[in-house]
Design a protein around this motif. Structure first.
Motif, PDB file in Angstrom:
ATOM      1  N   LYS A 249       0.852  -1.187   0.000  1.00  0.00           N
ATOM      2  CA  LYS A 249       0.000   0.000   0.000  1.00  0.00           C
ATOM      3  C   LYS A 249       0.888   1.237   0.000  1.00  0.00           C
ATOM      4  O   LYS A 249       1.837   1.326   0.786  1.00  0.00           O
ATOM      5  CB  LYS A 249      -0.896   0.000   1.229  1.00  0.00           C
TER       6      LYS A 249
ATOM      7  N   ASP B  73      -4.737   6.206  -1.904  1.00  0.00           N
ATOM      8  CA  ASP B  73      -3.931   5.039  -1.569  1.00  0.00           C
ATOM      9  C   ASP B  73      -4.086   3.965  -2.637  1.00  0.00           C
ATOM     10  O   ASP B  73      -5.207   3.644  -3.047  1.00  0.00           O
ATOM     11  CB  ASP B  73      -4.352   4.454  -0.220  1.00  0.00           C
TER      12      ASP B  73
ATOM     13  N   TYR C 280      -3.553   0.087  -3.260  1.00  0.00           N
ATOM     14  CA  TYR C 280      -3.384  -1.206  -2.624  1.00  0.00           C
ATOM     15  C   TYR C 280      -2.980  -2.204  -3.707  1.00  0.00           C
ATOM     16  O   TYR C 280      -3.752  -2.464  -4.630  1.00  0.00           O
ATOM     17  CB  TYR C 280      -4.682  -1.666  -1.968  1.00  0.00           C
TER      18      TYR C 280
ATOM     19  N   LYS D  17     -11.568   1.453   3.651  1.00  0.00           N
ATOM     20  CA  LYS D  17     -10.241   0.902   3.966  1.00  0.00           C
ATOM     21  C   LYS D  17     -10.318  -0.617   4.086  1.00  0.00           C
ATOM     22  O   LYS D  17      -9.503  -1.344   3.491  1.00  0.00           O
ATOM     23  CB  LYS D  17      -9.717   1.506   5.269  1.00  0.00           C
TER      24      LYS D  17
ATOM     25  N   GLU E  17      -8.622  -3.366   1.548  1.00  0.00           N
ATOM     26  CA  GLU E  17      -7.684  -4.372   2.063  1.00  0.00           C
ATOM     27  C   GLU E  17      -8.138  -5.787   1.714  1.00  0.00           C
ATOM     28  O   GLU E  17      -7.323  -6.624   1.297  1.00  0.00           O
ATOM     29  CB  GLU E  17      -7.556  -4.217   3.575  1.00  0.00           C
TER      30      GLU E  17
ATOM     31  N   SER F  80      -7.746  -6.430  -2.009  1.00  0.00           N
ATOM     32  CA  SER F  80      -6.325  -6.593  -2.314  1.00  0.00           C
ATOM     33  C   SER F  80      -5.829  -7.966  -1.883  1.00  0.00           C
ATOM     34  O   SER F  80      -5.039  -8.611  -2.592  1.00  0.00           O
ATOM     35  CB  SER F  80      -5.515  -5.493  -1.609  1.00  0.00           C
TER      36      SER F  80
END
Length: 327
Positions: free
Chosen positions: A43, A55, A57, A91, A95, A98
């Motif tokens: 990240k 961001d 990822y 977020k 995550e 990803s």
């Protein structure tokens, strides 16, 4: 009243007539609250322009990236509304996607960037959000060289995303997006949560829907219908989600939850009917910000619980849809 307004979409007065900055090379920037950025890290932060920072990822996939577009109000890349709620919804979603192999990009809405810099906030329109999303899609394809960009828009971001997806996207995912236009949604929300303002809300929304500014707004409704928000609202009301999603000629997935107190399940069906080739997934016990709600009393509290994970069914449904469409 605080709880009533908390349940609304947190419509932002922050709209922007500023022109999008030209796409620049990747700028890696280290901040005290973020890990040091390296292109090999799972990240890292990317600065697309002065107004657009987010961001990235990293997943194992070499061709596909998912762009997550946040909902209404001053919402940051993690799905948190500045000064209002912290839940890390985007977020956690990024995550989890990803970890399933997909690259993901999340970004701060332009107003978040301005607020963090304590800069003057111009009167914003709705179009700037669409333009920003299109700019990011171009960046992901032209600069980061991803063949497929999947746009996944949450709440207000669903409408932004389905318009932006008409240019250069490989698929579109609506996350708790409305099928009705925002004037209908706001009327329904306020009728349920603040019935004492029904006539006042009807009068204001009617004028805004016709493109007229409203000067006499009840002080209790200022945070939503104040003059600073009206340009944004007028333009937002001019877009009809059913008309926009009907234009999409790509795989479309529509997701909603049974515990969503902001956008009802019927909105997902309205979108599906407008695009008959779309797929619909209704997730049991999932609320507007993807959290699992077993007791209705937990719903509001979940909006400000940054440790509560997202519903376990959400990511597998998205992954199955993408793999089915070879993305």
């Amino acid at each position: 009243m605080k709880k009533i307004l908390y349940l609304l979409c947190f419509v932002s007065a922050f709209a922007s007539n500023a022109q999008n900055a030209p796409i620049s090379n990747v700028n890696e920037k280290t901040t005290p609250n973020r890990e040091k950025n390296t292109l090999n890290s799972p990240k890292h932060e990317i600065k697309i322009s002065e107004e657009l920072v987010g961001d990235f990822y990293r997943g194992k996939d070499k061709e596909t990236i998912i762009l997550l577009i946040a909902g209404s109000g001053p919402t940051d890349r993690n799905g948190n509304s500045l000064g209002i709620a912290e839940n890390n919804s985007l977020k956690f979603l990024a995550e989890d996607l990803s970890s399933n192999g997909y690259n993901v990009f999340t970004y701060d809405k332009r107003v978040v960037n301005l607020l963090q810099k304590k800069a003057e906030i111009p009167n914003l329109d709705f179009q700037h959000g669409i333009d920003d999303a299109i700019t990011i899609v171009s960046f992901l394809k032209e600069k980061l060289k991803f063949k497929n960009v999947i746009i996944a828009g949450h709440s207000e971001g669903s409408l932004v995303g389905m318009i932006a997806a008409q240019k250069n996207a490989a698929a579109f995912i609506s996350l708790a997006g409305a099928g009705n236009s925002i004037d209908v949604i706001l009327t329904e929300q306020l009728d349920k949560r603040a019935p004492m303002f029904k006539d006042e809300v009807s009068r204001i929304i009617s004028q805004l829907k016709n493109g007229n500014k409203v000067t006499d707004v009840n002080p209790m409704l200022q945070s939503l219908f104040g003059e600073q928000n009206q340009t944004f609202l007028i333009e937002w009301m001019s877009f009809n989600p059913t008309e926009e999603i009907a234009k999409l000629r790509m795989p479309v997935l529509i997701i909603n939850g049974t515990k969503d107190i902001q956008v009802s399940m019927t909105e997902a069906e309205i979108l599906h009917q407008a695009n008959s080739k779309s797929e619909v997934a209704i997730i049991d016990n999932m609320n507007h910000i993807f959290k699992t709600i077993n007791n209705d009393d937990e719903n509001i509290n979940s909006y400000n619980n940054p440790k509560l994970p997202i519903n376990k069914e959400l990511v597998p449904i998205i992954v199955k849809f993408l793999k089915k469409n070879k993305l």
